[in-house]
Every structure is written in structure tokens, then in C-alpha cells.
Design an enzyme around this catalytic site. Sequence first.
Site, PDB file in Angstrom:
ATOM      1  N   GLY A  14       0.770  -1.224   0.000  1.00 51.90           N
ATOM      2  CA  GLY A  14       0.000   0.000   0.000  1.00 51.90           C
ATOM      3  C   GLY A  14       0.806   1.281   0.000  1.00 51.90           C
ATOM      4  O   GLY A  14       0.493   2.211   0.745  1.00 51.90           O
ATOM      5  N   ARG A  67     -16.901 -14.560  -7.567  1.00 51.04           N
ATOM      6  CA  ARG A  67     -16.483 -13.158  -7.570  1.00 51.04           C
ATOM      7  C   ARG A  67     -17.624 -12.260  -7.126  1.00 51.04           C
ATOM      8  O   ARG A  67     -17.419 -11.267  -6.425  1.00 51.04           O
ATOM      9  CB  ARG A  67     -16.010 -12.754  -8.979  1.00 51.04           C
ATOM     10  CG  ARG A  67     -14.718 -13.416  -9.423  1.00 51.04           C
ATOM     11  CD  ARG A  67     -14.452 -13.154 -10.886  1.00 51.04           C
ATOM     12  NE  ARG A  67     -14.299 -11.739 -11.190  1.00 51.04           N
ATOM     13  CZ  ARG A  67     -14.271 -11.250 -12.428  1.00 51.04           C
ATOM     14  NH1 ARG A  67     -14.412 -12.066 -13.460  1.00 51.04           N
ATOM     15  NH2 ARG A  67     -14.105  -9.962 -12.632  1.00 51.04           N
ATOM     16  N   ASN A 109      -8.690   4.754 -10.082  1.00 51.51           N
ATOM     17  CA  ASN A 109      -7.547   3.838 -10.021  1.00 51.51           C
ATOM     18  C   ASN A 109      -6.316   4.584 -10.513  1.00 51.51           C
ATOM     19  O   ASN A 109      -6.417   5.550 -11.282  1.00 51.51           O
ATOM     20  CB  ASN A 109      -7.816   2.618 -10.911  1.00 51.51           C
ATOM     21  CG  ASN A 109      -6.656   1.636 -10.913  1.00 51.51           C
ATOM     22  OD1 ASN A 109      -6.189   1.225  -9.859  1.00 51.51           O
ATOM     23  ND2 ASN A 109      -6.176   1.257 -12.092  1.00 51.51           N
ATOM     24  N   HIS A 111      -2.737   3.844 -12.570  1.00 55.57           N
ATOM     25  CA  HIS A 111      -2.138   2.829 -13.447  1.00 55.57           C
ATOM     26  C   HIS A 111      -0.739   3.297 -13.866  1.00 55.57           C
ATOM     27  O   HIS A 111      -0.558   4.467 -14.226  1.00 55.57           O
ATOM     28  CB  HIS A 111      -3.009   2.630 -14.690  1.00 55.57           C
ATOM     29  CG  HIS A 111      -2.485   1.591 -15.630  1.00 55.57           C
ATOM     30  ND1 HIS A 111      -2.568   0.242 -15.376  1.00 55.57           N
ATOM     31  CD2 HIS A 111      -1.843   1.706 -16.822  1.00 55.57           C
ATOM     32  CE1 HIS A 111      -2.019  -0.426 -16.364  1.00 55.57           C
ATOM     33  NE2 HIS A 111      -1.568   0.432 -17.259  1.00 55.57           N
TER      34      HIS A 111
END
Length: 215
Positions: A14, A67, A109, A111
Site C-alpha cells: 500500500g 467473484r 484507479n 495505473h
Amino acid sequence: MNRRRIAVLISGRGSNMVSLIEAAQKTEFPGEIALVLSNRPDAGGLERAKASGIEALAIDHKAYSTRESFEQAIDEALRSRDIDFVCLAGFMRVLTSWFVERWEGRMINIHPSLLPLFRGTHTHKRALEEGVLVHGCTVHFVVPELDAGPIVAQAVVPVIPGDTEDSLAKRVLAQEHLLYPQALRMICDGRASLDRGRVLFTKGWNAEGALRSPS
């Protein structure tokens, strides 16, 4: 100031989570990290979150048969804590369309490439193989298609002769730690928002200059 309640989803140590926590600890930041959640109970980032006084929760994906049931557990945890916004920070699970659509416009997010280049994995290796002279990272809204969401912010680093995957990754990661909090701040204070599939910015910038590599 009404601070947005943010959850950070991780799978490992993290490092981007830490940069978000440090930014949100400043009183003027328009959001607070209310939860750190991992799909791995042994993720190092959970202990780092606890040390910062933040609730750390593990929901082990291996404990669920599908999932969908795993993601339903995550969704319930987020909603029961009144989470406004979700940040993926090294969360190594591909999310279903159901979950992404539940959090549409409220999940981002980071990337490690200049999207739309090098979607998916091994981005630094592929950048070196392609011989690009600049590389970087991107913060984007999450959509069902992998790494294809509307772009919020990008940072650029040069690719220099003799670079390895590790040296290039280290240079990009340093920019990730700066870019992610900046992008989250822009979203929390309303300067960047999702509008009909594109990011709408309420404040412009000076675009007269240029980034060059080599300089």
C-alpha cells in the site's frame, strides 16, 4: 468543510495508500480516509493503516465461492460505513461490471503508464521494449473495461538510456505518490468530475509550455 469519506482498496504494502493517508491528514484536504480494505488478510498495508488510526478491514476473496459474492461483501462493507468514494491502490482483483456500475463515477484507479498506452500488466517492460522516450502514470475513473476509464490526471517521466524495469518503475512510483493525492483532491473539491463519460474540469491551466525528452 464537508469532507468526503474515502475507502482505499489494496492487496499489498500500500505505498500509494500511504501517500493518500498522508495527504488526507492535512486539515485543508477535502476528504478523509475512513477505511482501508484488502482482499488479503496478510497485506502489509493493513497494519500501516491501523498505525495511522484508520479502520483496516480484510475481506479474503478465497473465502467466497464466486467473484460476485466477494464483491457483494465489499459493497456491503463500503455502504455500511457511508463511503462516498473508492480509491484502488494496488488492488489486484479484476472487478465485475456489477461492482463497477454500483460505484460508477465514485471509483478511481492509478495505473503505471500513460494510458491508453500499455493497459494491463508489465507496463515498464513494454515501455522499454517499445523504445518510448517518455513514460508515466495515470489516474482514471474505473469502468468495466480494464484500464479504459476517463482520465483525471497524468504524470510524465523521461525514459533514459540504460533504464531497467526497476529503475523506470522507481521513477514512475515517485510520481504516483504525488499524482494520486492531487487527483483525489481535485475530485473531492469538485474541480474534476465525471460528466457523460468524460472528465469535466472546472479550472483550466497554462498550456503554453512543453515537456521534452531529452530536454
